[in-house]
Design a protein around this motif. Structure first.
Motif, short mmCIF file in Angstrom:
data_model
loop_
_atom_site.label_atom_id
_atom_site.label_comp_id
_atom_site.label_asym_id
_atom_site.label_seq_id
_atom_site.Cartn_x
_atom_site.Cartn_y
_atom_site.Cartn_z
N PHE A 87 2.32 -3.27 3.24
CA PHE A 87 2.95 -3.67 1.98
C PHE A 87 1.91 -4.14 0.96
N MET A 88 2.35 -4.18 -0.27
CA MET A 88 1.48 -4.65 -1.35
C MET A 88 1.81 -6.09 -1.68
N THR A 89 0.79 -6.86 -2.02
CA THR A 89 1.01 -8.26 -2.40
C THR A 89 -0.13 -8.70 -3.32
N ASP A 100 -3.60 -6.82 -7.06
CA ASP A 100 -2.64 -6.20 -6.14
C ASP A 100 -3.41 -5.57 -4.99
N CYS A 155 1.36 1.82 1.11
CA CYS A 155 0.05 1.69 0.48
C CYS A 155 -1.03 1.80 1.55
#
Lengths: 333, 290
Positions: A305-307, A167, A184
């Motif tokens: 954003f988180m990915t 992540d 984040c």
């Protein structure tokens, strides 16, 4: 008589009450226990499949340290896939000392091909395994020897893969110039010490968000390490390594970088570039740097954003072991 | 006995009338909240299976004293995995506190819904997404303190004095930006009001710019929309107050009637701003069920 008559009367009622209380208490205990057992039986799905550094593990069943000439030994090996990847193209080569032992076909080399073991899944987090039995007959010793120490060599080769899902944060404001409630922020280094379920582990990722005009180009430095006891071989070279065929320079310590994916941008589609593009382990470790190309960058006006960052590697692996067995002559005196 | 009962009944009626009268005068412009919001329980849940949808639901209400229409932004997720559609949703007009509704507006709801699209991440076991909701809305702080104006304040033997306290200001006015202090100076028919304001909410006030992309020079700004005393306008400097560490001030000046006697007058001060506030991020784990 009166006493006798009174006594039952005075005892009977409390006794019935006691019995009722006991029955109620027992029912309550059963009810509570039932609830507790029901609560314990709840099982969770395995959420973290990609962990550990074991891959495929060979376990040798106990064998006698010494035996007599002419005896038959059942050499039992358990092959267990502890990782989440399918084990393919596996080959188990067992060899014994020529002239002292042989397999059932009279040869001193035994090859077991076409072993397939499934990887773990979210539903089936169990290790797939097979147990193979290889009968070995020990030959008679020559008349001059009373004992002889012989070795059983086992080499196991298989093709495997490695997959990392880390992540990561796509931080579109790496320098904090925009006042926003970020979901984040970039971690400069993500430690992945537990491995991903195979002997070759991605141990660390260093991430940077590079500002290039109006886009953010994430860059990741990926560190790999052979954490197993064996050697890394090129994917698809099992036939060479676990055979008599000659080896090339690239056979050992070479890994294939299959794919890198970040939020729909992939290495195979040309959206990500990696340097170097081949992975060769030196002192069992290597690293590569992958960067999203400018035309596939993330707009800096979008929120952070988180990915998941997905890294897929392929490799072969080989491990060898030997077992010493003492062959004793049957003495007739 | 009958007489006694009658007197008691009359006393009761009188006392209840008195009670209701006092509640009419209750100051409902209090509090430091504007739009108050929270994630509904398990929306989103902490764990989601990839086959099911991710539902985000936010409950909000206006607990301040100004009617506004908030806009909500859902952020923190990868839109290629969770295609929520438009992350921006406009809420209905949310009325706040009023004389007849001193506890604030009703609960309203806003929601987003998305399937989980793993695409080529079919082999993933689980991963995290951080979801956060930001509300942006126009708001106003309105205060009507009573100010004693005494043109002869500094004269030793002034006859009719009033105390110089500023009444009915309180320390908040039903909005996240609060007028915390007013100090008056008077010289002849000129009055100077020193107004101190504080950001009492957990968000950020701003005047210009895109709510989700505010530069540092765009935030912590509040405009003095109106300042009056006895109906006459006051001139405020600066008109746009820049807050430092959540605090700022302006000085408003104007003419007042120089009748010679002290008198009470109602001042009205209106601050306007946009306000941005975010919910703490909620991390969800998506478990891949192939």
């Amino acid at each position: 008589m009166q006493e006798e008559g009174r006594r039952p009367a005075s005892l009977t009622l409390p006794y019935a009450a006691k019995m009722n209380r006991m029955l109620t208490a027992m029912m309550l205990v059963i009810f509570v226990a039932g609830c507790t057992i029901g609560g314990d039986s709840k099982t969770d799905l395995e959420k973290d499949l990609y962990k550990g550094t074991q891959g495929v593990v060979l376990t040798f069943f106990d064998t006698p340290r010494s035996l007599f000439e002419g005896e038959l030994l059942d050499y039992n090996i358990r092959i267990e896939n502890k990782g989440p990847y399918k084990m393919t193209n596996a080959r188990l080569v067992t060899s014994v000392e020529k002239g002292y032992a042989e397999f059932s076909d009279g040869n001193n080399v035994h090859v077991l091909d076409s072993i397939k073991l499934e990887g773990k899944t979210v539903y089936e987090p169990y290790d797939d395994f097979i147990i193979t039995t290889i009968p070995i007959r020990f030959k008679e010793l020559d008349g001059q020897s009373e004992t002889h120490d012989s070795f059983i060599f086992t080499t196991f080769c298989y093709d495997y893969q490695g997959m990392l899902f880390a992540d990561v944060c796509i931080d579109t404001d790496p320098y904090g110039l925009i006042k926003q409630g970020k979901a984040c922020t970039t971690n400069s280094a993500i430690s992945l010490g537990d491995g991903q379920g195979g002997p070759v582990a991605i141990t660390k990722i260093e991430s940077k968000m590079m500002l290039d005009d109006d886009v953010i180009r994430p860059q990741f430095k990926i560190f790999l390490n052979n954490r197993g006891r064996g050697s890394v071989i090129q994917h698809g070279s099992v036939d060479m390594v676990c055979n008599k065929e000659p080896l090339s320079r690239e056979t050992y310590n070479t890994l294939g970088l299959e794919e890198i994916e970040l939020s729909g941008r992939t290495l195979s589609s040309g959206a990500i570039e990696c340097i170097p593009n081949t992975l060769v382990l030196k002192n069992e470790e290597d690293s590569l740097t992958c960067t999203v190309k400018k035309e596939f960058g993330f707009p800096k006006s979008a929120p952070s954003f988180m990915t998941p960052l997905n890294v897929r590697i392929s490799y072969g692996y080989t491990e060898s072991t030997s077992k010493e067995i003492s062959i004793n002559k049957i003495l007739k005196y | 006995m009958k007489k006694g009962l009658l007197i008691l009944t009359i006393l009761f009626i009188i006392s209840s009338c008195t009670e209701s009268q006092s509640s009419d005068h209750e100051n409902w412009r209090t509090g430091t909240q504007g739009i108050v919001m929270s994630f509904m329980q398990d929306k989103p849940p902490t764990e989601v299976i990839s086959r099911s949808n991710v539902e985000v639901m936010v409950k909000y209400s206006n607990k301040g004293a100004y009617t506004t229409s908030p806009t909500f932004y859902l952020t923190g997720y990868d839109s290629s995995i969770l295609p929520f559609g438009s992350p921006e949703k406009r809420g209905d007009s949310a009325s706040g506190k009023s004389q007849y509704n001193p506890s604030g507006g009703q609960d309203e709801f806003i929601q987003w819904n998305s399937p989980v699209q793993l695409g080529s991440l079919r082999d993933i076991d689980s991963f995290k997404q951080a979801l956060t909701v930001t509300a942006c809305y126009e708001y106003e702080t309105y205060a009507t303190p009573i100010i004693c104006i005494d043109p002869n304040k500094y004269e030793f033997d002034s006859g009719s004095k009033c105390d110089f306290d500023i009444k009915d200001l309180g320390d908040s006015q039903g909005a996240p930006i609060a007028i915390t202090e007013l100090k008056q100076k008077i010289a002849g028919n000129e009055i100077y009001l020193e107004m101190h304001i504080t950001n009492r909410g957990s968000g950020t006030p701003f005047l210009e710019g895109t709510c989700m992309n505010l530069a540092y020079n765009q935030v912590d700004r509040v405009s003095v929309k109106e300042a009056r005393i006895s109906g006459s306008p006051l001139d405020c400097t600066p008109k746009e107050i820049r807050l430092t560490n959540g605090k700022g001030f302006a000085v408003c000046s104007g003419s007042v009637s120089d009748s010679g006697n002290a008198y009470n007058s109602i001042a009205s001060i209106r601050l306007s701003y946009n306000y941005r506030e975010s919910l703490p991020k909620k991390e969800i784990t998506i478990i891949n069920i192939k």
